[in-house]
Design an enzyme around this catalytic site. Structure first.
Site, mmCIF file in Angstrom:
data_model
loop_
_atom_site.group_PDB
_atom_site.id
_atom_site.type_symbol
_atom_site.label_atom_id
_atom_site.label_comp_id
_atom_site.label_asym_id
_atom_site.label_seq_id
_atom_site.Cartn_x
_atom_site.Cartn_y
_atom_site.Cartn_z
ATOM 1 N N ASP A 230 50.746 18.902 51.107
ATOM 2 C CA ASP A 230 49.395 20.060 50.560
ATOM 3 C C ASP A 230 48.300 19.255 50.715
ATOM 4 O O ASP A 230 48.207 18.132 50.007
ATOM 5 C CB ASP A 230 49.949 20.515 49.442
ATOM 6 C CG ASP A 230 48.985 21.903 49.135
ATOM 7 O OD1 ASP A 230 48.739 22.695 49.832
ATOM 8 O OD2 ASP A 230 48.354 21.505 47.933
ATOM 9 N N GLU A 290 49.350 19.432 56.091
ATOM 10 C CA GLU A 290 48.263 20.229 56.154
ATOM 11 C C GLU A 290 46.965 19.663 56.607
ATOM 12 O O GLU A 290 46.176 19.393 55.386
ATOM 13 C CB GLU A 290 48.242 21.132 54.915
ATOM 14 C CG GLU A 290 47.438 22.262 54.807
ATOM 15 C CD GLU A 290 46.791 22.840 53.821
ATOM 16 O OE1 GLU A 290 46.072 23.886 53.586
ATOM 17 O OE2 GLU A 290 46.813 22.214 52.517
HETATM 18 C C1 GLC Z 1 46.794 24.255 50.144
HETATM 19 C C2 GLC Z 1 47.656 25.538 50.305
HETATM 20 C C3 GLC Z 1 46.902 26.648 49.509
HETATM 21 C C4 GLC Z 1 46.489 26.342 47.990
HETATM 22 C C5 GLC Z 1 45.767 24.834 48.032
HETATM 23 C C6 GLC Z 1 45.709 24.402 46.621
HETATM 24 O O1 GLC Z 1 45.750 24.609 50.917
HETATM 25 O O2 GLC Z 1 48.165 25.898 51.441
HETATM 26 O O3 GLC Z 1 47.745 27.790 49.415
HETATM 27 O O4 GLC Z 1 45.760 27.103 47.497
HETATM 28 O O5 GLC Z 1 46.499 23.802 49.124
HETATM 29 O O6 GLC Z 1 46.965 23.557 46.609
#
Ligand code: GLC
Ligand code: CA
Length: 568
Positions: A230, A290
């Site tokens: 993440d 991500e």
């Molecule tokens: C990432 C996740 C998202 C979350 C953010 C903070 O972007 O996909 O859903 O709110 O991280 O953890």
């Protein structure tokens, strides 16, 4: 030309093979491809997939009960967004214990049952690693905030204000407002790029790295096959806390626009990811990132030289194409395909409006959903599906501010309605709440669940779901789709995206009409050595299934998909 590329791919292949010889995992196929390169990944938002105890919230037992469905669909690995204990401020992305399951989702025993049921069906499990921040209720942070001299103080980023009552610098939270929260107990500010309840961990502290790497080892031992990492762009901050350059204009949260130069994508993060990769390699695991990159060069950095960083950084630039445009997709695909790593294609997720709404024209959305599938499931690379995409599930955005659950929707209303709309319950059948739960679900299903649900679509040979099933079956059995090179065709066509997936002396031809008008196309495949080749239809949405493409070409109806096998 051709000779050169064959030679260089041979050299790359040889280097790859020698690298693999040293790696732990011996699962590579004849092309040197690992399991995750042939797998179809499927993202599950656990709150919304299946509710086994009818409390309105999905859970692990619910997921286990649906593994047969996923198997039949053609899914090889599921990525679960966070189901760890959490106060749920950011619906699980605020983790208060990294090595447990939140009671609302079940127990560790339920997790083990799910993992072994998955294993029996050949479905692997990928967990979400929230590395950048924990919950403010995590015991590390509770200790950290208790005093300036606490053992965990340096696990987070604490600073004095610039002047009294002023945050240390001008950095802005991705979720709106200053990126700093003042803590009166110790008189300092802590840094948090998301919500106040999500304090950033201090990755300059080796103890943080050790603890987080141990979390991954713990889950590997429990049978997990990898992690989706993440928010990795945000792991490090400039230690001098230099102010970010301010840009013209105001954000949807009312903040000044800013270039996040000093608090995102700092080079130090690549060291962390490369070391995390070593731990993954010791466990035959895959790391998915991500990765919100702005261009292909940034994406290349996440693969790392010699593939030593993330195996699967998501090309999220792909999700920023918000209209059906053959030239734009052609450009994006060529860039991702040429980035030197294994491409990862995503068209929606729990943070992005569903592809059904983003690409749909309001009239022929099902045809367009099939068209999008025809593209991202036939490219060279690994697709990550989002639950319900295979049904043509649509966004169900809140109509009133008081119904919003996602805090960014409350803050940014009405311009930003939050992410509730893309997180609604999976649509299983046409009974109340789409068969997700017998009690009121945490988010309401859209009216279209009556027609767009698993039960109804399994009965309809023309449904979006049936198209996905055929396509995924084809993807698994056809060696050109599994292994083949991507070769763009007819690159000056404004409305039709066409390409080959070439493997040895076979190829698959993919033709996608991205317009609402009939299009005629013809192909000259002599450059590829297929001038007198045989063409046999594999899958198409065309009503009359042509057995072969006549020399005069192919006529494609609006948004049609045509996929054929070509051999010499
Ligand atoms: C990432 C996740 C998202 C979350 C953010 C903070 O972007 O996909 O859903 O709110 O991280 O953890
Ligand atoms: Ca439940």
């Amino acid at each position: 030309m051709r000779k050169k590329s064959t030679l260089s791919s041979l050299l790359i292949g040889l280097c790859f093979l020698s690298l693999c010889a040293h790696a732990e995992s011996k699962s590579a196929d004849a092309e040197g491809h690992e399991w995750w390169q042939h797998a179809v990944f499927y993202e599950i938002y656990p709150r919304s997939f299946a509710d086994s105890n009818n409390d309105g919230i999905g859970d692990l037992k619910g997921i286990t009960s649906k593994l047969d469905y996923l198997k039949e669909l053609g899914v090889d690995a599921i990525w679960l967004t966070p189901c760890y204990p959490s106060p749920q401020v950011d619906f699980g992305y605020d983790v208060s214990d990294y090595v447990n399951i939140d009671p609302m989702y079940g127990t560790l025993a339920d997790f083990d049952d799910m993992a072994s049921a998955g294993k029996q069906r050949g479905i692997r499990i990928i967990m979400d690693l929230v590395m950048n921040h924990s919950s403010d209720q995590h015991k590390w942070f509770l200790d950290s905030r208790s005093s300036r001299t606490s053992a965990y103080r340096d696990w987070y980023v604490w600073r004095d204000g610039k002047v009294p009552n002023q945050p240390p610098n001008n950095w802005i939270s991705i979720f709106g407002g200053p990126a700093w929260t003042f803590d009166p107990q110790t008189g300092q500010w802590y840094y948090r790029i998301f919500y106040s309840a999500q304090p950033d961990l201090n990755w300059r502290n080796p103890k943080v790295e050790k603890a987080m790497f141990d979390v991954t080892r713990w889950w590997y031992q429990r049978g997990v096959s990898g992690f989706r990492l993440d928010a990795v762009d945000t792991l490090f901050e400039d230690p001098k806390l230099t102010d970010n350059p301010v840009l013209p204009g105001i954000s949807k949260y009312g903040d000044p626009n800013m270039e996040s130069k000093y608090n995102t994508k700092l080079p130090e993060l690549h060291g962390v990811l490369q070391r995390l990769r070593k731990v993954a390699d010791e466990n035959g695991a895959v790391l998915i990132g991500e990765t919100w990159t702005r261009n292909i060069d940034e994406l290349k950095l996440y693969y790392g030289g010699h593939g030593k960083e993330l195996q699967m950084p998501m090309d999220l630039m792909f999700t920023t194409v918000n209209k059906l445009s053959a030239p734009e997709f052609r450009r994006q695909i060529a860039a991702a395909d040429g980035a030197g790593g294994w491409p990862v294609y995503v068209i929606s997720n729990h943070d992005i409006v569903r592809s059904y709404n983003r690409y749909g024209d309001g009239e022929r959305n099902d045809a367009i959903a099939k068209l999008m599938a025809g593209m991202y499931l036939t490219l060279r690379g690994t697709p990550i599906m989002y639950y319900g995409e295979e049904l043509g599930m649509e966004n169900n955005d809140p109509k009133r501010k008081e119904d919003v659950k996602d805090p960014i929707g409350k803050l940014g209303w009405p311009e930003e309605k939050g992410r509730d709309g893309e997180r609604t319950p999976m649509q299983w059948d046409s009974s109340a709440n789409a068969g997700f739960s017998q009690s009121t679900p945490w988010l309401p299903v859209p009216p279209s669940f009556k027609t767009h649900n698993v039960e109804a679509e399994l009965k309809d040979p023309d449904s979006v779901l049936q198209f996905y099933k055929h396509l995924l079956a084809l993807r698994h059995e056809n060696s050109s789709l599994r292994e083949g090179r991507y070769i763009a065709l007819n690159e000056d066509q404004p409305d039709v995206l066409s390409y080959l997936r070439r493997y040895k002396d076979q190829a698959v031809l993919v033709v996608l009409n991205m317009s609402g008008r009939e299009q005629k196309v013809s192909f000259d495949l002599s450059k590829q050595g297929f001038s007198s080749g045989k063409i046999a239809t594999l899958l198409t949405t065309l009503a009359a299934h042509p057995g072969e493409v006549p020399p005069s070409g192919l006529t494609l109806g609006p948004f049609a998909v045509y996929i054929a096998q070509i051999s010499k």
